[in-house]
Motif scaffolding. Structure first.
Motif, PDB file in Angstrom:
ATOM      1  N   ASP A 232       2.285   2.032   3.216  1.00 28.29           N
ATOM      2  CA  ASP A 232       1.496   3.562   3.074  1.00 28.29           C
ATOM      3  C   ASP A 232       1.874   3.776   5.353  1.00 28.29           C
ATOM      4  O   ASP A 232       1.538   5.300   5.159  1.00 28.29           O
TER       5      ASP A 232
ATOM      6  N   TRP B 207      -7.557   0.839  -4.491  1.00 29.98           N
ATOM      7  CA  TRP B 207      -7.776  -1.039  -5.127  1.00 29.98           C
ATOM      8  C   TRP B 207      -9.275  -1.458  -5.400  1.00 29.98           C
ATOM      9  O   TRP B 207      -8.348  -2.317  -6.351  1.00 29.98           O
TER      10      TRP B 207
ATOM     11  N   ASP C 181      -1.412   1.026  -4.836  1.00 26.37           N
ATOM     12  CA  ASP C 181      -2.831   1.616  -5.185  1.00 26.37           C
ATOM     13  C   ASP C 181      -2.445   3.490  -5.987  1.00 26.37           C
ATOM     14  O   ASP C 181      -2.853   3.734  -6.069  1.00 26.37           O
ATOM     15  N   HIS C 182      -1.248   3.507  -4.989  1.00 29.11           N
ATOM     16  CA  HIS C 182      -0.934   4.711  -5.254  1.00 29.11           C
ATOM     17  C   HIS C 182       0.412   4.950  -4.417  1.00 29.11           C
ATOM     18  O   HIS C 182       1.382   4.280  -4.415  1.00 29.11           O
TER      19      HIS C 182
ATOM     20  N   HIS D  20      -0.215  10.934   0.073  1.00 30.82           N
ATOM     21  CA  HIS D  20      -0.145  10.078  -1.470  1.00 30.82           C
ATOM     22  C   HIS D  20      -0.269  10.322  -3.037  1.00 30.82           C
ATOM     23  O   HIS D  20      -0.070  11.943  -2.652  1.00 30.82           O
TER      24      HIS D  20
ATOM     25  N   ASP E  26       0.637  -1.675  -0.031  1.00 33.43           N
ATOM     26  CA  ASP E  26       0.119  -0.267   0.238  1.00 33.43           C
ATOM     27  C   ASP E  26       0.519   1.114   0.312  1.00 33.43           C
ATOM     28  O   ASP E  26       1.961   1.813   1.361  1.00 33.43           O
ATOM     29  N   GLY E  27       0.967   1.790  -1.287  1.00 30.73           N
ATOM     30  CA  GLY E  27       1.505   3.717  -1.450  1.00 30.73           C
ATOM     31  C   GLY E  27       2.581   3.316  -1.344  1.00 30.73           C
ATOM     32  O   GLY E  27       3.907   4.490  -1.333  1.00 30.73           O
TER      33      GLY E  27
ATOM     34  N   THR F 255      -6.325   5.115  -0.971  1.00 26.46           N
ATOM     35  CA  THR F 255      -6.812   3.986  -0.362  1.00 26.46           C
ATOM     36  C   THR F 255      -8.060   2.814  -1.137  1.00 26.46           C
ATOM     37  O   THR F 255      -8.143   2.339  -1.573  1.00 26.46           O
TER      38      THR F 255
HETATM   39 ZN    ZN Z   1      -3.003   3.402  -0.214  1.00 28.45          ZN
END
Ligand code: ZN
Lengths: 100, 537
Positions: free
Chosen positions: B216, B54, B275-276, B434, B11-12, B50
């Motif tokens: 993240d 996702w 996701d980013h 983000h 994540d991230g 997020t």
């Molecule tokens: Zn995220």
């Protein structure tokens, strides 16, 4: 059109909650008087998760966010199983009417 | 049959940090993985948040179609109440379901908005679930009991999320103890990895996806320790100690990756995705205070002003009821994180708001004001980098759930929804926020080696997974398989096959299953939308 049977709904709700009691590390009996925050120790996100479980059980969307927000605005000390039941009676009847 | 495919979600994750960790020897296995695979930037949703991101990655559909626009969104098209998104708000089929209804098994670990879990042929443990609900919301129903018996040290409480703590941290509020924050995530990732390893050994699936979300969480609060550009010339002992602990987190992730690739076997495809991405944020924009100054917003009597030293953005809960005088407010932001502004229209979500016929002109005026008049009081530079209308950012049947306008700030940050003493505040400490550019790193048979490609979109991931699995790509997906990632020889033998459209998620009533008008959206509209989002020139 037939009204929902409150007693049947109550038993349904108590069954859902009682089945989950062990996961919540709660050992007392769950009754209409049980408070989800005070007794079950829920945080607000648990109440949201309970909403999804009930929606899943009845297989329909219910205005749970509205119910929780309004309880917050009333500064209700807790939400009891009976409050939940009242909410369900109203919402399920309303959506039954919409469908028929 | 091809595959298996492992979707290794970070994540991230962002190349700036990952490349630095590889260069410093913290993630040696990732270095080898990249050298023998392909890499490319993976462009996130608007906003790069997020839950929508996702969900787009696992459905191959954009937020206006899948219906997850934020952490919190309107309960229905005509409700003013906000709810936390769950799988019940998800209106498109997921990759787990696409794979499993074609007779292959799928496993999904720690994905957001997956509770209640979809009943797929395989297993699901959703992410972002409080501990009391982990068992109830896992599929199959006996999965958690089995893991408890089989995995030493299994602890559902470590696996779960304490949302109160996490949301504060994500909103940029300082936490007391950096090291215990890192350790919390080290322990949690270990729990997820233990499950992944156990399941891969005992319940092999064609597709397994897992998200490690600590990347993240660490980057939000500890960006100053992770961004190589911010490394002090003479680091203090404290700095070195905390950075070493961050590195320990990533060192473990590197070992998880290595073990996962080995367990998956030589025929497997492993896709590392985020996701980013991430970037630094140095300021806080109090958007509602700006809206007040511009005459769009009126605070409720007694609405509190955020203290001068507060760095929070406003906890992600409905903010508009108690803080605003909605009878006099024409535009406001209701929850931190989405960078979305709402325009109340009379009769749509209650009786307050502007007349419907005023909507277009008010929105146009607000867009112009955001672009021209939302400026740094010192330098007069614009604070808003970009403004999207709802139609641009959330086109689709679920568009009405999204904010009327979405903005990107000049420093990529999320604005605060709190009442600020001023419009703009410098942060005392740099935090992470983000960024639209995430990562896609792929490794497997027939994939190119050591190649960097042009950016792909989140919607391209599902078609690429399906192609690697030798399954048809449903015709209604928005993206396309990343063909450049594969060698010409491989593509000769395995050209992508297209098949029937995705199917209705079972919780969705048939009459809500997609508005046909949107289904007929032609290619031109899709291209126009991608252009509006800045995805294509
Ligand atoms: Zn995220």
């Amino acid at each position: 059109m037939k009204e929902l049977d409150r007693l049947a709904l109550r038993n349904d709700l108590l069954t859902i909650l009682t089945e989950l009691r062990e996961d919540w590390e709660y050992s007392d009996e769950i009754t209409e008087q049980t408070g989800i925050f005070g007794d079950l120790g829920f945080e607000s996100i648990d109440a949201v998760a309970l909403g999804s479980a009930i929606e899943e059980h009845f297989d329909q969307s219910l205005p749970f966010a509205e119910f929780l927000t309004k309880a917050g605005e009333r500064q209700a000390k807790d939400i009891t199983v009976r409050d939940l039941l009242d909410f369900l009676m109203v919402s399920l009847n309303r959506s039954k009417e919409r469908r028929s | 049959m091809s595959g298996p495919v492992i979707l290794f979600g970070l994540d991230g994750a962002t190349y700036k940090v990952l490349d630095d960790l590889v260069a410093r020897g913290v993630m040696p296995y990732l270095g080898r993985f990249v050298a023998s695979g392909v890499r490319e930037p993976l462009m996130s949703t608007v906003p790069p948040l997020t839950p929508p991101a996702w969900t787009t990655l696992v459905t191959g559909r954009s937020p206006g179609y899948h219906g997850i626009t934020n952490f919190l969104q309107y309960e229905s098209d005509d409700s003013r109440y906000l709810r936390v998104v769950t799988s019940r708000e998800m209106c498109c089929e997921t990759i787990w379901s696409i794979v499993s209804r074609q007779g292959r098994r799928a496993g999904s670990l720690n994905f957001v908005a997956h509770n209640p879990p979809p009943k797929i042929n395989g297993y699901v443990i959703p992410g972002w679930v409080p501990w009391r609900w982990v068992k109830k919301y896992s599929h199959p129903a006996d999965l958690i009991d089995k893991l408890k018996r089989e995995i030493p040290g299994f602890d559902a409480k470590e696996l779960a999320m304490d949302l109160k703590v996490e949301q504060r941290a994500v909103a940029g509020e300082a936490i007391e103890d950096n090291e215990s924050w890192i350790d919390l995530h080290i322990h949690r990732e270990q729990q997820w990895f233990n499950i992944l390893r156990y399941q891969m050994k005992h319940d092999p699936c064609a597709l397994v996806g897992v998200v490690f979300d600590g990347v993240d969480k660490l980057q939000h609060l500890l960006w100053g320790y992770l961004d190589p550009d911010l490394e002090p010339e003479r680091p203090s002992e404290d700095f070195l100690r905390i950075r070493a602990r961050c590195w320990e987190y990533f060192r473990r992730l590197d070992r998880f990756l290595e073990e996962t690739v080995k367990l998956a076997g030589p025929d497997a495809y492993v896709f590392i995705v985020s996701d980013h991405g991430f970037a630094e944020s140095r300021e806080i924009l109090y958007i509602n205070t700006w809206l007040e100054q511009q005459g769009y917003l009126t605070w409720a009597p007694g609405a509190k002003v955020a203290p001068d030293d507060s760095q929070g953005l406003g906890v992600p809960q409905a903010y508009h009821f108690n803080a605003l005088d909605l009878t006099k407010t024409r535009a406001y932001a209701h929850s931190a994180g989405s960078n979305g502004i709402c325009i109340p229209v009379r009769g749509k979500r209650g009786e307050e708001g502007i007349a419907p016929e005023e909507y277009e002109s008010l929105r146009e005026g607000l867009v112009a004001a955001l672009r021209m008049r939302c400026v740094d009081p010192d330098t007069h530079e614009p604070l808003i980098g970009r403004v999207w209308t709802r139609e641009e950012a959330f086109f689709g049947p679920k568009m009405d759930l999204a904010p009327d306008l979405t903005v990107a700030l000049r420093d990529n940050g999320f604005f605060s929804v709190l009442r600020g003493g001023q419009v703009l505040k410098k942060r005392p400490v740099v935090v992470g926020t983000h960024h639209p550019e995430g990562v896609f790193i792929a490794h497997g048979p027939g994939l190119c080696m050591g190649v960097t490609l042009q950016p792909a979109q989140l919607v391209d991931v599902v078609p690429t997974i399906l192609c690697a699995l030798g399954l048809p790509i449903p015709e209604d997906l928005e993206g396309s398989m990343v063909t450049e990632a594969f060698t010409p020889e491989y593509l000769k033998e395995h050209s992508p096959v297209y098949g029937p459209a995705t199917v209705r998620p079972p919780h969705l009533p048939p009459d809500e299953w997609r508005d046909r008008a949107y289904e007929q959206e032609g290619e031109t509209e899709v291209l126009m939308r991608l252009r509006a989002l800045g995805y294509i020139e």
